[in-house]
Design an enzyme around this catalytic site. Structure first.
Site, PDB file in Angstrom:
ATOM      1  N   LYS A 174      -5.200  33.469  14.097  1.00  0.00           N
ATOM      2  CA  LYS A 174      -5.516  34.880  13.847  1.00  0.00           C
ATOM      3  C   LYS A 174      -4.305  35.681  13.377  1.00  0.00           C
ATOM      4  O   LYS A 174      -4.383  36.427  12.418  1.00  0.00           O
ATOM      5  CB  LYS A 174      -6.112  35.522  15.101  1.00  0.00           C
ATOM      6  CG  LYS A 174      -6.481  36.972  14.910  1.00  0.00           C
ATOM      7  CD  LYS A 174      -7.100  37.571  16.149  1.00  0.00           C
ATOM      8  CE  LYS A 174      -7.413  39.038  15.925  1.00  0.00           C
ATOM      9  NZ  LYS A 174      -7.991  39.652  17.131  1.00  0.00           N
ATOM     10  N   ARG A 195     -10.389  32.674  27.182  1.00  0.00           N
ATOM     11  CA  ARG A 195      -9.120  33.419  27.129  1.00  0.00           C
ATOM     12  C   ARG A 195      -9.129  34.585  28.119  1.00  0.00           C
ATOM     13  O   ARG A 195      -8.139  34.846  28.801  1.00  0.00           O
ATOM     14  CB  ARG A 195      -8.899  33.890  25.696  1.00  0.00           C
ATOM     15  CG  ARG A 195      -7.594  34.583  25.423  1.00  0.00           C
ATOM     16  CD  ARG A 195      -7.456  34.744  23.903  1.00  0.00           C
ATOM     17  NE  ARG A 195      -6.608  35.834  23.493  1.00  0.00           N
ATOM     18  CZ  ARG A 195      -5.314  35.710  23.200  1.00  0.00           C
ATOM     19  NH1 ARG A 195      -4.731  34.539  23.301  1.00  0.00           N
ATOM     20  NH2 ARG A 195      -4.616  36.747  22.818  1.00  0.00           N
ATOM     21  N   HIS A 244      -0.328  41.707  22.949  1.00  0.00           N
ATOM     22  CA  HIS A 244      -0.856  43.064  22.989  1.00  0.00           C
ATOM     23  C   HIS A 244       0.316  44.039  23.118  1.00  0.00           C
ATOM     24  O   HIS A 244       1.320  43.727  23.751  1.00  0.00           O
ATOM     25  CB  HIS A 244      -1.781  43.263  24.188  1.00  0.00           C
ATOM     26  CG  HIS A 244      -3.083  42.534  24.074  1.00  0.00           C
ATOM     27  ND1 HIS A 244      -3.926  42.373  25.145  1.00  0.00           N
ATOM     28  CD2 HIS A 244      -3.702  41.942  23.021  1.00  0.00           C
ATOM     29  CE1 HIS A 244      -5.004  41.696  24.764  1.00  0.00           C
ATOM     30  NE2 HIS A 244      -4.885  41.422  23.481  1.00  0.00           N
ATOM     31  N   TYR A 303      -9.247  44.274  28.004  1.00  0.00           N
ATOM     32  CA  TYR A 303      -9.600  42.965  27.469  1.00  0.00           C
ATOM     33  C   TYR A 303      -9.991  41.976  28.572  1.00  0.00           C
ATOM     34  O   TYR A 303     -10.953  41.230  28.438  1.00  0.00           O
ATOM     35  CB  TYR A 303      -8.430  42.421  26.637  1.00  0.00           C
ATOM     36  CG  TYR A 303      -8.677  41.067  26.028  1.00  0.00           C
ATOM     37  CD1 TYR A 303      -9.427  40.937  24.860  1.00  0.00           C
ATOM     38  CD2 TYR A 303      -8.176  39.915  26.615  1.00  0.00           C
ATOM     39  CE1 TYR A 303      -9.661  39.686  24.296  1.00  0.00           C
ATOM     40  CE2 TYR A 303      -8.404  38.675  26.060  1.00  0.00           C
ATOM     41  CZ  TYR A 303      -9.146  38.564  24.905  1.00  0.00           C
ATOM     42  OH  TYR A 303      -9.384  37.334  24.361  1.00  0.00           O
ATOM     43  N   ARG A 314      -6.697  31.251  21.976  1.00  0.00           N
ATOM     44  CA  ARG A 314      -7.989  31.530  21.359  1.00  0.00           C
ATOM     45  C   ARG A 314      -8.678  30.208  21.041  1.00  0.00           C
ATOM     46  O   ARG A 314      -8.019  29.191  20.794  1.00  0.00           O
ATOM     47  CB  ARG A 314      -7.810  32.313  20.057  1.00  0.00           C
ATOM     48  CG  ARG A 314      -7.326  33.723  20.245  1.00  0.00           C
ATOM     49  CD  ARG A 314      -7.130  34.407  18.883  1.00  0.00           C
ATOM     50  NE  ARG A 314      -6.583  35.731  19.058  1.00  0.00           N
ATOM     51  CZ  ARG A 314      -5.276  35.997  19.158  1.00  0.00           C
ATOM     52  NH1 ARG A 314      -4.392  35.025  19.056  1.00  0.00           N
ATOM     53  NH2 ARG A 314      -4.864  37.238  19.334  1.00  0.00           N
TER      54      ARG A 314
END
Length: 180
Positions: free
Chosen positions: A63, A131, A154, A163, A40
């Site tokens: 995150k 990303r 994920h 995504y 990220r």
């Protein structure tokens, strides 16, 4: 919420690389990191000179607070080491020109990417584009969704495919084939 897409076209990636390299090495390195290791932007901005000199990037994700270890692709190692040599020990890789040793902010990273994207006529761009671009091309080359899910933390295949834009590609292709 604005939707951002991966950069699907390798020619546009190459043109963005060239544009950023000619404009500012720091921005080029930020772009390379984003599309080649899948971190990220918040994690890329926290990297320091020493992180580029190792075989792996070891970070605590901003995150998720999870510890992550990502290999730096061998084909980029020379470029990263050469760039690191232009930095002082402890310098941020994507160092701000303002004040002491601090990274640029996310907004500045977005502006840099938007400028380069406009140069190659790309829309739906954002910091997450880096990303997503990594994920899209990783999946296209390896077809290994399980490994990509692990890299992205994920838990569902569908989340990862959506995504990186693969789900949208499939929907677009189906609509192109549809006839009534």
């Amino acid at each position: 919420m604005r939707i951002v897409q991966p950069i699907r076209d390798p020619d546009k990636i190459d043109k963005m690389k060239l544009y950023l390299k000619n404009k500012r090495e720091r921005d080029y390195i930020m772009f390379l990191l984003g599309i080649s290791v899948g971190l990220r932007i918040s994690d890329i901005l926290q990297l320091k000179k020493e992180d580029l000199l190792k075989s792996h990037i070891d970070i605590k994700e901003t995150k998720t607070q999870k510890i992550k270890r990502v290999k730096i692709p061998g084909y980029l190692k020379k470029e990263f080491v050469a760039y690191a040599k232009t930095l002082d020990d402890g310098d941020y890789v994507v160092k701000s020109r303002e004040g002491e040793n601090k990274p640029i902010c996310r907004t500045t990273a977005y502006r840099i990417l938007r400028d380069a994207a406009e140069h190659v006529n790309l829309k739906e761009i954002g910091t997450h584009t880096l990303r997503k671009t990594f994920g899209y091309h990783f999946y296209k080359q390896t077809k290994n969704i399980a490994m990509l899910m692990e890299l992205f933390n994920h838990s569902e295949e569908s989340t990862t495919l959506r995504y990186i834009g693969i789900t949208q590609d499939a929907l677009d292709e189906a609509m192109d084939k549809y006839r009534i």
